[in-house]
Design a protein around this motif. Structure first.
Motif, PDB file in Angstrom:
ATOM      1  N   HIS A  29       0.824  -1.208   0.000  1.00  0.00           N
ATOM      2  CA  HIS A  29       0.000   0.000   0.000  1.00  0.00           C
ATOM      3  C   HIS A  29       0.861   1.263   0.000  1.00  0.00           C
ATOM      4  O   HIS A  29       0.556   2.229  -0.706  1.00  0.00           O
ATOM      5  N   PHE A  30       1.947   1.260   0.789  1.00  0.00           N
ATOM      6  CA  PHE A  30       2.758   2.465   0.977  1.00  0.00           C
ATOM      7  C   PHE A  30       4.080   2.442   0.206  1.00  0.00           C
ATOM      8  O   PHE A  30       4.979   3.219   0.505  1.00  0.00           O
ATOM      9  N   GLY A  31       4.176   1.579  -0.790  1.00  0.00           N
ATOM     10  CA  GLY A  31       5.313   1.649  -1.697  1.00  0.00           C
ATOM     11  C   GLY A  31       6.665   1.327  -1.088  1.00  0.00           C
ATOM     12  O   GLY A  31       7.694   1.858  -1.537  1.00  0.00           O
ATOM     13  N   VAL A  32       6.690   0.461  -0.078  1.00  0.00           N
ATOM     14  CA  VAL A  32       7.946   0.120   0.584  1.00  0.00           C
ATOM     15  C   VAL A  32       8.725  -0.879  -0.277  1.00  0.00           C
ATOM     16  O   VAL A  32       8.178  -1.883  -0.735  1.00  0.00           O
ATOM     17  N   GLU A  33      10.021  -0.599  -0.499  1.00  0.00           N
ATOM     18  CA  GLU A  33      10.880  -1.458  -1.303  1.00  0.00           C
ATOM     19  C   GLU A  33      11.999  -2.039  -0.438  1.00  0.00           C
ATOM     20  O   GLU A  33      12.484  -1.362   0.483  1.00  0.00           O
ATOM     21  N   PRO A  34      12.453  -3.264  -0.713  1.00  0.00           N
ATOM     22  CA  PRO A  34      13.500  -3.899   0.106  1.00  0.00           C
ATOM     23  C   PRO A  34      14.771  -3.066   0.209  1.00  0.00           C
ATOM     24  O   PRO A  34      15.416  -3.023   1.266  1.00  0.00           O
ATOM     25  N   ASN A  35      15.159  -2.393  -0.878  1.00  0.00           N
ATOM     26  CA  ASN A  35      16.376  -1.579  -0.871  1.00  0.00           C
ATOM     27  C   ASN A  35      16.093  -0.086  -0.789  1.00  0.00           C
ATOM     28  O   ASN A  35      16.954   0.742  -1.106  1.00  0.00           O
ATOM     29  N   GLY A  36      14.890   0.239  -0.347  1.00  0.00           N
ATOM     30  CA  GLY A  36      14.516   1.647  -0.228  1.00  0.00           C
ATOM     31  C   GLY A  36      13.826   2.165  -1.473  1.00  0.00           C
ATOM     32  O   GLY A  36      14.006   1.638  -2.570  1.00  0.00           O
ATOM     33  N   PRO A  40      -7.005   1.988  -0.822  1.00  0.00           N
ATOM     34  CA  PRO A  40      -7.435   0.822  -0.034  1.00  0.00           C
ATOM     35  C   PRO A  40      -8.168  -0.218  -0.876  1.00  0.00           C
ATOM     36  O   PRO A  40      -7.999  -1.420  -0.665  1.00  0.00           O
ATOM     37  N   LYS A  41      -8.965   0.227  -1.857  1.00  0.00           N
ATOM     38  CA  LYS A  41      -9.679  -0.723  -2.716  1.00  0.00           C
ATOM     39  C   LYS A  41      -8.702  -1.560  -3.533  1.00  0.00           C
ATOM     40  O   LYS A  41      -8.867  -2.778  -3.687  1.00  0.00           O
ATOM     41  N   GLU A  42      -7.681  -0.905  -4.070  1.00  0.00           N
ATOM     42  CA  GLU A  42      -6.687  -1.632  -4.865  1.00  0.00           C
ATOM     43  C   GLU A  42      -5.910  -2.620  -4.002  1.00  0.00           C
ATOM     44  O   GLU A  42      -5.606  -3.742  -4.437  1.00  0.00           O
ATOM     45  N   THR A  43      -5.599  -2.201  -2.787  1.00  0.00           N
ATOM     46  CA  THR A  43      -4.880  -3.092  -1.877  1.00  0.00           C
ATOM     47  C   THR A  43      -5.743  -4.293  -1.504  1.00  0.00           C
ATOM     48  O   THR A  43      -5.262  -5.434  -1.444  1.00  0.00           O
ATOM     49  N   ALA A  44      -7.028  -4.050  -1.261  1.00  0.00           N
ATOM     50  CA  ALA A  44      -7.946  -5.152  -0.932  1.00  0.00           C
ATOM     51  C   ALA A  44      -8.024  -6.145  -2.085  1.00  0.00           C
ATOM     52  O   ALA A  44      -8.024  -7.371  -1.887  1.00  0.00           O
ATOM     53  N   LYS A  45      -8.101  -5.632  -3.304  1.00  0.00           N
ATOM     54  CA  LYS A  45      -8.173  -6.500  -4.478  1.00  0.00           C
ATOM     55  C   LYS A  45      -6.899  -7.317  -4.634  1.00  0.00           C
ATOM     56  O   LYS A  45      -6.941  -8.524  -4.944  1.00  0.00           O
ATOM     57  N   LYS A  46      -5.757  -6.688  -4.412  1.00  0.00           N
ATOM     58  CA  LYS A  46      -4.472  -7.365  -4.554  1.00  0.00           C
ATOM     59  C   LYS A  46      -4.368  -8.571  -3.606  1.00  0.00           C
ATOM     60  O   LYS A  46      -3.893  -9.648  -4.004  1.00  0.00           O
ATOM     61  N   ILE A  65      -8.860  -9.586   0.056  1.00  0.00           N
ATOM     62  CA  ILE A  65      -9.510  -9.425   1.358  1.00  0.00           C
ATOM     63  C   ILE A  65     -10.484  -8.259   1.252  1.00  0.00           C
ATOM     64  O   ILE A  65     -10.473  -7.513   0.265  1.00  0.00           O
ATOM     65  N   SER A  66     -11.328  -8.104   2.268  1.00  0.00           N
ATOM     66  CA  SER A  66     -12.348  -7.054   2.207  1.00  0.00           C
ATOM     67  C   SER A  66     -11.725  -5.673   2.436  1.00  0.00           C
ATOM     68  O   SER A  66     -10.646  -5.546   3.019  1.00  0.00           O
ATOM     69  N   LEU A  67     -12.444  -4.671   1.975  1.00  0.00           N
ATOM     70  CA  LEU A  67     -12.001  -3.291   2.166  1.00  0.00           C
ATOM     71  C   LEU A  67     -11.908  -2.962   3.647  1.00  0.00           C
ATOM     72  O   LEU A  67     -10.968  -2.282   4.092  1.00  0.00           O
ATOM     73  N   ASP A  68     -12.871  -3.440   4.432  1.00  0.00           N
ATOM     74  CA  ASP A  68     -12.837  -3.186   5.875  1.00  0.00           C
ATOM     75  C   ASP A  68     -11.603  -3.807   6.520  1.00  0.00           C
ATOM     76  O   ASP A  68     -10.984  -3.204   7.404  1.00  0.00           O
ATOM     77  N   GLU A  69     -11.241  -5.013   6.068  1.00  0.00           N
ATOM     78  CA  GLU A  69     -10.041  -5.662   6.622  1.00  0.00           C
ATOM     79  C   GLU A  69      -8.792  -4.830   6.319  1.00  0.00           C
ATOM     80  O   GLU A  69      -7.916  -4.659   7.174  1.00  0.00           O
ATOM     81  N   VAL A  70      -8.704  -4.332   5.096  1.00  0.00           N
ATOM     82  CA  VAL A  70      -7.557  -3.502   4.712  1.00  0.00           C
ATOM     83  C   VAL A  70      -7.469  -2.262   5.599  1.00  0.00           C
ATOM     84  O   VAL A  70      -6.396  -1.908   6.103  1.00  0.00           O
ATOM     85  N   LYS A  71      -8.594  -1.602   5.786  1.00  0.00           N
ATOM     86  CA  LYS A  71      -8.599  -0.381   6.601  1.00  0.00           C
ATOM     87  C   LYS A  71      -8.154  -0.662   8.023  1.00  0.00           C
ATOM     88  O   LYS A  71      -7.391   0.114   8.621  1.00  0.00           O
TER      89      LYS A  71
END
Length: 763
Positions: A416-423, A447-453, A456-462
């Motif tokens: 969701h927040f664009g974290v990469e292993p090497n920064g 959040p919708k895109e993350t839930a789809k990926k 899981i449900s949108l509520d779970e993602v939130k």
């Protein structure tokens, strides 16, 4: 760094000056002692201007001012003076204009060489400690300036005097714009500039770096509103309009019908113009909503610690300059309040809550109620570290996130927040190599895109994202050394926040927001206001400072008090605003030179030129804010002089508004307020009565930038004495009702909720 005796800055209260108190440089604060020393020793003054959370100020301090050898050159050849630009913006502003004219740019630290009589002879910003790329380093520059002073001192003096005289001539000239027309065309030109410079991919109106400049949003929201209110519900009547009605309506919109021969052509031209302006209004709102969402999703937004960093070093709002300024929080708070009122999108309301959480937790003086100035970009990466790094408090390694959140949640959070292993920081935006392998959190997905990926449900993602942010925040605040906080309290910036908090209360209806605004106003009145002299002071830290308030201290506080009155209907705020407005006019208004407000008072002896600021940049200019204040107050207390001074100030700056409209969006917004007029909405009846509170809520729930709410009270000392409209209403009735007044004329009382809503749609 020297371990010798502290220099003269050790007796100062400014956090910035105190940061330099143990430098080996023999610093002086700005003042007569330094000036006299320069005259007696016949030395140039080296003036260094900055502020305590300035990253490059820290860099130059570490490289040069803490260096014994460089300090010796400075002490032997110059009288060295330090200035906190936030406490003495008058000094900063005058010499910044010189540096900008000399180099084509500006910034901090600002480094200027002055004659003993304070005339500038050379300047720049940051200078490195060594010669590089064919440019002199700071020691070489010091030696060169010392040599020039000894060999060509008289020539330098003359050059400095000539420079200031040219600046003085410019400020004293009466602009040809005095006879220019004040019309909506000027505002439309500003609108066109923003359309032409808009980044349709990432939002904003700059390339890189990108600043979240709320004065631009302030203008665009108002341009949107005034265009639509001007058009009204005209289209509903187009089909049945007579030719006379079409002409009348067209002329009111500034349409030239000279090429029209028949009724169909008249109507077609009217329809074309109306459609064009509707599209312009839509574009205003679309540009700002898109930009504000990009900013809120970006790395410039502190997703873990709340609030916003200063600016983005890239065009994606990703890698910020990590300092946090109170004036940014205040103005962005206002922007998100206004976009929420216009869209009713709860996303923006959440950002409002986020900003208030930050300023209350980290910038508030919890004993007094005022708000501190800033938090630094730099901090120690861990306890016991020897050197501070920019962004150390805010950035994350992927391994840290995984350890704190666990495998499953860290995977969702990192996606969701664009974290990469090497920064995820572009090395080109990490000049000093402080962000290697680090991640600046940025919402790469909704959040919708993350839930789809993750299926899981949108509520779970939130829930996962919310709980993850809480865990990371706890880790950050418990484990990492906090950045330095500049704990001085500035009248001007607190005025901006009082206004924003009052407006946030009106929109979100959280009582805490109003309490925070009132607490800040109370602090300023108790600590930074001399009621006997009706004078403001600039700053507070371990007691009130000695520097008197500047024009922006008055203008921003007056604006805050006017908004706070509308949130509380406490007339003491209105009375204080009127007193301060009268004092601002006495101290700063130019009665002889065509209007406008100087930035310093007439008795300031050490400023060679009194300037009139007109640039709406990181903050709105005091002149832009003052026009709005004068117009609002002029309609409340029936004081024609206020309205006349507002008009004269607009005329003074209109030529500049014509030439560089993009530099004055807040002034253009005040111009539109002048052209469209104030809409006074007066409530009769007790706020405890349900119907009256419904009236108030309906008004507060709408974005109406030209409204001013007034409460008619039998015991209202200020309005009953100074407002003829209120007097007449109270004499005529006492039943719960609403009056909408424009051009000093009031409509019939409204005593029905549906009728009020209809009137607001029509107006």
């Amino acid at each position: 760094m020297s371990t010798n005796n502290l220099n003269r800055l050790s007796n100062e209260k400014s956090p910035y000056l105190l940061q330099h108190a143990d430098n080996p440089v023999d610093w002086f604060p700005w003042g007569e002692e330094a000036f006299q020393k320069a005259k007696e020793d016949n030395k140039l003054i080296f003036l260094s201007v900055g502020y305590s959370t300035c990253h490059w100020c820290h860099v130059m301090a570490h490289e040069s001012f803490e260096n014994e050898a460089i300090a010796k050159i400075m002490n032997d050849n110059f009288v060295n003076v330090k200035v906190d630009r936030e406490i003495q913006p008058d000094v900063d502003r005058m010499y910044m204009i010189f540096v900008q004219s000399l180099t084509g740019g500006g910034g901090w630290p600002m480094s200027v060489f002055l004659t003993p009589d304070l005339y500038p002879v050379f300047g720049g910003t940051y200078f490195p400690p060594e010669d590089q790329h064919g440019r002199p380093g700071f020691p070489s520059l010091l030696k060169r300036m010392a040599s020039l002073w000894k060999e060509q001192g008289e020539a330098l003096k003359k050059a400095g005097v000539d420079t200031i005289e040219k600046l003085r001539e410019l400020t004293l000239q009466k602009f040809e714009g005095q006879n220019s027309q004040l019309n909506m065309k000027l505002a439309h030109n500003v609108h066109q500039y923003f359309i032409s410079s808009f980044d349709s991919d990432e939002g904003g109106f700059d390339g890189e770096p990108k600043f979240p400049t709320p004065v631009q949003f302030h203008f665009l929201f108002r341009h949107h509103y005034y265009i639509l209110s001007e058009l009204g519900k005209a289209e509903e009547r187009f089909a049945i309009m007579s030719i006379q009605e079409i002409k009348k309506r067209g002329h009111s919109l500034g349409i030239d019908f000279k090429d029209c021969d028949n009724e169909a052509q008249y109507l077609n031209k009217l329809q074309t113009v109306v459609n064009s302006r509707k599209q312009a209004a839509k574009k205003d709102l679309d540009m700002v909503t898109f930009t504000l969402k990009k900013i809120a999703m970006g790395g410039i937004h502190d997703h873990i610690g709340n609030g916003f960093h200063r600016y983005s070093t890239d065009k994606y709002w990703h890698v910020p300059h990590f300092e946090k300024m109170l004036y940014d929080q205040a103005q962005l708070l206002m922007s998100y309040v206004e976009v929420y009122l216009l869209t009713k999108d709860e996303y923006y309301a959440e950002v409002v809550r986020d900003i208030v959480t930050y300023v209350e937790r980290d910038l508030r003086d919890h004993e007094g109620g005022g708000f501190y100035s800033a938090e630094d970009a730099d901090s120690y990466p861990h306890e016991g570290a020897k050197h501070k790094l920019e962004g150390a408090f805010a950035v994350w390694e992927a391994s840290e996130i995984k350890e704190i959140l666990g495998d499953k949640n860290s995977e969702i959070f990192s996606y969701h927040f664009g974290v990469e292993p090497n920064g995820n920081v572009d090395p080109r935006k990490d000049i000093q190599g402080e962000l290697k392998k680090k991640n600046v959190l940025i919402e790469r997905h909704t959040p919708k895109e993350t839930a789809k990926k993750f299926e899981i449900s949108l509520d779970e993602v939130k829930v996962i994202l919310s709980e993850s942010k809480e865990k990371l925040a706890k880790y950050r605040f418990d484990k990492r050394p906090k950045p330095h906080r500049d704990d001085k309290i500035l009248t001007s910036w607190n005025g901006l926040l009082i206004s924003a908090l009052a407006r946030a209360y009106d929109a979100i209806r959280d009582e805490k927001y109003r309490e925070l605004a009132e607490g800040a106003a109370r602090f300023i009145k108790d600590q930074l206001y001399d009621s006997g002299k009706n004078r403001l002071l600039r700053s507070f830290r371990e007691g009130p400072g000695e520097v008197e308030g500047f024009v922006d201290d008055y203008s921003n506080l007056i604006e805050g008090l006017l908004d706070l009155y509308q949130s509380t209907f406490n007339e003491s705020y209105l009375a204080w605003a009127i007193d301060l407005q009268d004092q601002q006019i006495t101290l700063f208004y130019d009665e002889e030179g065509g209007g406008g407000f100087y930035n310093v008072g007439k008795n300031n002896k050490n400023i060679l030129v009194r300037l009139k600021d007109d640039h709406d940049g990181a903050e709105p200019s005091a002149n832009s804010v003052s026009v709005s204040n004068l117009l609002r107050l002029g309609h409340i207390v029936d004081k024609a002089d206020y309205n006349a001074k507002a008009e004269q100030t607009l005329k003074y700056f209109v030529e500049r508004l014509e030439k560089v409209p993009y530099a004055m969006p807040a002034m253009a917004a005040s111009l539109m307020l002048y052209l469209k007029g104030i809409k006074q909405i007066i409530f009769v009846g007790s706020e405890q009565e349900t119907i009256v509170q419904k009236y108030i809520d309906i008004i507060r729930n709408r974005f109406m930038p030209n409204k001013f709410l007034l409460k008619a009270k039998e015991n209202g000392e200020v309005l009953n004495e100074r407002c003829e409209v209120i007097k007449s209403i109270l004499q005529a009735e006492s039943a719960p009702s609403v009056h909408i007044c424009e051009n000093f004329t009031c409509g019939m009382p409204i005593s029905d909720v549906h009728e009020l809503e209809e009137k607001l749609v029509e107006s």
